[in-house]
Motif scaffolding. Sequence first.
Motif, PDB file in Angstrom:
ATOM      1  N   LYS A 160       0.810  -1.220   0.000  1.00 34.78           N
ATOM      2  CA  LYS A 160       0.000   0.000   0.000  1.00 34.78           C
ATOM      3  C   LYS A 160       0.841   1.268   0.000  1.00 34.78           C
ATOM      4  N   ARG A 161       1.953   1.256   0.745  1.00 38.14           N
ATOM      5  CA  ARG A 161       2.665   2.499   1.020  1.00 38.14           C
ATOM      6  C   ARG A 161       3.997   2.647   0.286  1.00 38.14           C
ATOM      7  N   ALA A 162       4.553   1.578  -0.201  1.00 36.70           N
ATOM      8  CA  ALA A 162       5.894   1.663  -0.796  1.00 36.70           C
ATOM      9  C   ALA A 162       5.943   0.843  -2.082  1.00 36.70           C
ATOM     10  N   ALA A 163       5.091   1.211  -3.025  1.00 37.77           N
ATOM     11  CA  ALA A 163       4.977   0.445  -4.266  1.00 37.77           C
ATOM     12  C   ALA A 163       6.270   0.450  -5.071  1.00 37.77           C
ATOM     13  N   SER A 164       7.115   1.465  -4.882  1.00 40.94           N
ATOM     14  CA  SER A 164       8.351   1.548  -5.661  1.00 40.94           C
ATOM     15  C   SER A 164       9.501   0.790  -5.008  1.00 40.94           C
ATOM     16  N   ALA A 165       9.287   0.240  -3.815  1.00 39.34           N
ATOM     17  CA  ALA A 165      10.331  -0.551  -3.160  1.00 39.34           C
ATOM     18  C   ALA A 165      10.382  -1.948  -3.769  1.00 39.34           C
ATOM     19  N   LYS A 166      11.531  -2.571  -3.662  1.00 37.02           N
ATOM     20  CA  LYS A 166      11.709  -3.945  -4.142  1.00 37.02           C
ATOM     21  C   LYS A 166      11.543  -4.880  -2.937  1.00 37.02           C
ATOM     22  N   VAL A 167      10.407  -5.521  -2.863  1.00 33.20           N
ATOM     23  CA  VAL A 167      10.038  -6.269  -1.666  1.00 33.20           C
ATOM     24  C   VAL A 167      10.473  -7.723  -1.777  1.00 33.20           C
ATOM     25  N   THR A 168      11.121  -8.194  -0.714  1.00 32.26           N
ATOM     26  CA  THR A 168      11.488  -9.605  -0.565  1.00 32.26           C
ATOM     27  C   THR A 168      10.708 -10.167   0.607  1.00 32.26           C
ATOM     28  N   THR A 169      10.056 -11.318   0.429  1.00 28.78           N
ATOM     29  CA  THR A 169       9.342 -11.955   1.532  1.00 28.78           C
ATOM     30  C   THR A 169      10.040 -13.252   1.916  1.00 28.78           C
ATOM     31  N   VAL A 170       9.988 -13.551   3.207  1.00 27.50           N
ATOM     32  CA  VAL A 170      10.642 -14.731   3.765  1.00 27.50           C
ATOM     33  C   VAL A 170       9.679 -15.406   4.740  1.00 27.50           C
ATOM     34  N   PRO A 171       9.911 -16.668   5.094  1.00 22.30           N
ATOM     35  CA  PRO A 171       8.980 -17.359   5.992  1.00 22.30           C
ATOM     36  C   PRO A 171       8.930 -16.782   7.396  1.00 22.30           C
TER      37      PRO A 171
END
Length: 329
Positions: free
Chosen positions: A216-227
């Motif tokens: 929602k707030r940081a669409a330009s960030a490169k997001v990595t998800t982890v368990p």
Amino acid sequence: MAAVRRRRTARTVAGATVAMLVTCALAAVTALLLPGGGAPGRNGGPVTAAARPAAVAAPAADCTDPEASLRPSTADGPAVRRIKERGRLIAGVDQNSYRWGYRDPATGKLDGFDITLVRAIAKALLGDPDKVTFLTIPTNQRIAALKSGKVDIVARTMSISCDRIKEVAFSTAYFQAGQQLLAPKGSAVTGIDDGSLAGRRVCAAAGSTAEAELAKRAASAKVTTVPNQLDCLVRLQLGQVDAILTDNALGAGQAAQDPSVVLVGKPFTTEYYGVAMNRGAEDLVRRVNAVLDDYRAGGASSPWMQAYRQWLARADLGITAPPEPKYRD
């Protein structure tokens, strides 16, 4: 060059953390995996679908106060009776969140604020805080573990939300937190809404409220998800991400593990942790709320405050008391 220097200064800490993660994972496989992939039922076998209560009607679509829970009661219903007949409470917890739910490398035992609360629930239900089976579960498997019947409760820094109460039931709130960024000291990342995350690599646990907030707030960030949250800290130490978004209560624990990182900006949400349960287990929800009423009672000498002083006071989160319970009927 800054990333290289950060990797060099963090190498020792990162190595120790990775080693701890391997040890924790092996310990979890050895101690906590159960035959058939399920939690023990009344006679030691998995909890079957037939043994679980039917789902109740979904909450109202116009959810405005998700923290409002069922009023407390000590009456035994079907869910509480099954736990008593089994002789053990089965709790889904974390083993990687320092001060909340973590495996102490010195003892090999699980401990922390959430673990202390689970033991209080076990004592109230079964007369013995040790009559509990802990199952460590990833962030994005908390709801699935409840729906499948692997666990009776989840106490794992789980924020109560309108989306989640459509799938599971929650106790009254037992802790207040907020989303905040964690970054290396001296980082150019300074806040969620100031543009400093543009193009930056940000880590969040899959299935967490942090992941939703980043969308929602940081669409330009490169997001990595982890368990798990601790996986984010390891990636930050290795220079694979630039920042972590997480609850400030969890971030403070990670900063305590690694003094080269710090919480930046201010918390920008208000979230409340609750004990999660199957939506059909209304008697268990009421019973856990009765336990929480006792757990909060007593002011500075309450069990809640004693646990807070033991595990979280050093994090300086500005917390002076547990949140007041809210009820819907």
